[in-house]
Design an enzyme around this catalytic site. Sequence first.
Site, PDB file in Angstrom:
ATOM      1  CB  THR A  54     -70.459  31.815  86.189  1.00 54.50           C
ATOM      2  OG1 THR A  54     -71.174  32.249  87.095  1.00 54.50           O
ATOM      3  CG2 THR A  54     -70.448  33.134  85.239  1.00 54.50           C
ATOM      4  CB  SER A  55     -75.173  29.509  87.011  1.00 55.35           C
ATOM      5  OG  SER A  55     -74.716  29.981  88.278  1.00 55.35           O
ATOM      6  CD  GLN A  88     -68.883  33.348  90.083  1.00 61.72           C
ATOM      7  OE1 GLN A  88     -70.036  33.307  90.546  1.00 61.72           O
ATOM      8  NE2 GLN A  88     -69.078  33.131  88.749  1.00 61.72           N
ATOM      9  CG  HIS A 100     -66.669  32.787  95.476  1.00 63.74           C
ATOM     10  ND1 HIS A 100     -67.711  31.954  94.667  1.00 63.74           N
ATOM     11  CD2 HIS A 100     -67.281  33.840  95.600  1.00 63.74           C
ATOM     12  CE1 HIS A 100     -68.611  33.018  94.362  1.00 63.74           C
ATOM     13  NE2 HIS A 100     -68.253  34.346  95.104  1.00 63.74           N
ATOM     14  CG  ASP A 109     -60.864  24.891  90.398  1.00 62.09           C
ATOM     15  OD1 ASP A 109     -60.035  25.736  89.889  1.00 62.09           O
ATOM     16  OD2 ASP A 109     -61.775  24.622  89.315  1.00 62.09           O
TER      17      ASP A 109
HETATM   18  P1  OAD Z   1     -72.862  26.733  88.755  1.00 57.89           P
HETATM   19  O1  OAD Z   1     -72.723  25.273  89.118  1.00 57.89           O
HETATM   20  O2  OAD Z   1     -73.905  27.592  89.235  1.00 57.89           O
HETATM   21  O3  OAD Z   1     -73.040  26.999  86.931  1.00 57.89           O
HETATM   22  C1  OAD Z   1     -71.905  26.387  86.210  1.00 57.89           C
HETATM   23  C2  OAD Z   1     -72.136  27.115  84.877  1.00 57.89           C
HETATM   24  O4  OAD Z   1     -71.452  26.404  83.942  1.00 57.89           O
HETATM   25  C3  OAD Z   1     -73.663  27.064  84.291  1.00 57.89           C
HETATM   26  O5  OAD Z   1     -74.220  27.845  83.727  1.00 57.89           O
HETATM   27  C4  OAD Z   1     -73.473  25.859  83.152  1.00 57.89           C
HETATM   28  O6  OAD Z   1     -74.458  25.911  82.063  1.00 57.89           O
HETATM   29  C5  OAD Z   1     -72.102  25.957  82.666  1.00 57.89           C
HETATM   30  N1  OAD Z   1     -71.245  25.114  82.204  1.00 57.89           N
HETATM   31  C6  OAD Z   1     -71.397  23.643  82.245  1.00 57.89           C
HETATM   32  N2  OAD Z   1     -70.488  23.097  81.518  1.00 57.89           N
HETATM   33  C7  OAD Z   1     -69.540  23.993  80.884  1.00 57.89           C
HETATM   34  C8  OAD Z   1     -68.541  23.733  80.124  1.00 57.89           C
HETATM   35  N3  OAD Z   1     -68.084  22.551  79.649  1.00 57.89           N
HETATM   36  N4  OAD Z   1     -67.914  24.889  79.727  1.00 57.89           N
HETATM   37  C9  OAD Z   1     -68.713  26.176  80.120  1.00 57.89           C
HETATM   38  N5  OAD Z   1     -69.792  26.367  80.868  1.00 57.89           N
HETATM   39  C10 OAD Z   1     -70.226  25.129  81.314  1.00 57.89           C
HETATM   40  O7  OAD Z   1     -71.521  27.464  89.071  1.00 57.89           O
HETATM   41  P2  OAD Z   1     -70.762  28.867  89.248  1.00 57.89           P
HETATM   42  O8  OAD Z   1     -71.753  29.817  88.356  1.00 57.89           O
HETATM   43  O9  OAD Z   1     -69.701  29.069  89.239  1.00 57.89           O
HETATM   44  O10 OAD Z   1     -70.110  29.761  95.367  1.00 57.89           O
HETATM   45  O11 OAD Z   1     -71.304  29.205  90.731  1.00 57.89           O
HETATM   46  C11 OAD Z   1     -71.375  30.248  91.535  1.00 57.89           C
HETATM   47  C12 OAD Z   1     -70.887  30.108  92.989  1.00 57.89           C
HETATM   48  O12 OAD Z   1     -72.173  29.185  93.262  1.00 57.89           O
HETATM   49  C13 OAD Z   1     -69.700  29.363  93.080  1.00 57.89           C
HETATM   50  O13 OAD Z   1     -68.466  29.818  93.217  1.00 57.89           O
HETATM   51  C14 OAD Z   1     -70.046  28.758  94.555  1.00 57.89           C
HETATM   52  C15 OAD Z   1     -71.481  28.255  94.149  1.00 57.89           C
HETATM   53  O14 OAD Z   1     -72.259  28.128  95.329  1.00 57.89           O
HETATM   54  C16 OAD Z   1     -69.775  29.722  96.739  1.00 57.89           C
HETATM   55  O15 OAD Z   1     -69.244  28.705  96.983  1.00 57.89           O
HETATM   56  C17 OAD Z   1     -69.649  30.771  97.524  1.00 57.89           C
END
Ligand code: OAD
Length: 243
Positions: free
Chosen positions: A185-186, A98, A116, A101
């Site tokens: 991913t969240s 997703q 994305h 970067d």
């Molecule tokens: P989020 O910012 O929603 O979630 C990030 C996740 O990474 C969370 O569950 C954190 O607990 C976890 N996290 C933080 N630090 C970490 C680490 N060091 N190692 C592993 N995990 C860690 O990001 P996404 O799930 O990617 O979409 O968000 C999904 C989409 O929402 C993105 O692609 C973007 C956003 O809006 C669009 O732009 C369409």
Amino acid sequence: MRTRVPEFLARGSRTVVLTGAGVSAESGVPTFRGAQGLWQGVRPEELASPAAFAQNPGRVWAWYAWRRDLVRRCRPNPAHQALARLEASLPWFRLVTQNVDGLHTAAGNEQVLELHGSLWKTRCTREGTVKEDRRSTFPEMPPRCPCGALLRPHVVWFGETLAAADMEQALKDAQQAELFLVVGTSGIVQPAASLPGLARAQGAHVVEVNPEPTPLTPMTDESHRGPAAEVLPALLEMENENS
Ligand code: OAD
């Protein structure tokens, strides 16, 4: 660490990895949710949308220029590198991200489905032409295509649907997975968040790597808590005790 991952990898199982912003956290790329995702106090949801762009394209582009500058200075971390080695070691591997970067490609992964879109591509709002474009300063802001229409980042925004071919590919891959890893991913943004459940329904062994529990945790077979840059290399490079 109790895990069946080494066993699946030792038999060359079909492996799909879904990554989110957390995989790049230790490279210095801010995740979306939480305070560090804010830009000048504004949430990404208020910038990454067609409505925000229609209302103020210059402001949306200023945010993207800032992100381009920031990400340009970031390097792949040990989690990205472990996934590049994983791809090289397996006969059937898919990486669905997703993230926009480009760090998976920078680490050496070749099979990357950027669900994305990409921070490093622009799209003409009139012609739809997609071009690689790595600038973060433009002769005019917001930048325009030679045809005169506004350029926009080639990323999927809130309220937009994913490219049908990409989603079809991701669904097909998830259905074929024997091992499915969900990293950083969240798990709240659809349709990507539905892929682990789909894979599991088809019999895949689903493994999560995340410092926090997520809505996906209940549907996983294993959940490993910790930063991806530490947990993932350890998980993927463990000896298979059954061999
Ligand atoms: P989020 O910012 O929603 O979630 C990030 C996740 O990474 C969370 O569950 C954190 O607990 C976890 N996290 C933080 N630090 C970490 C680490 N060091 N190692 C592993 N995990 C860690 O990001 P996404 O799930 O990617 O979409 O968000 C999904 C989409 O929402 C993105 O692609 C973007 C956003 O809006 C669009 O732009 C369409």
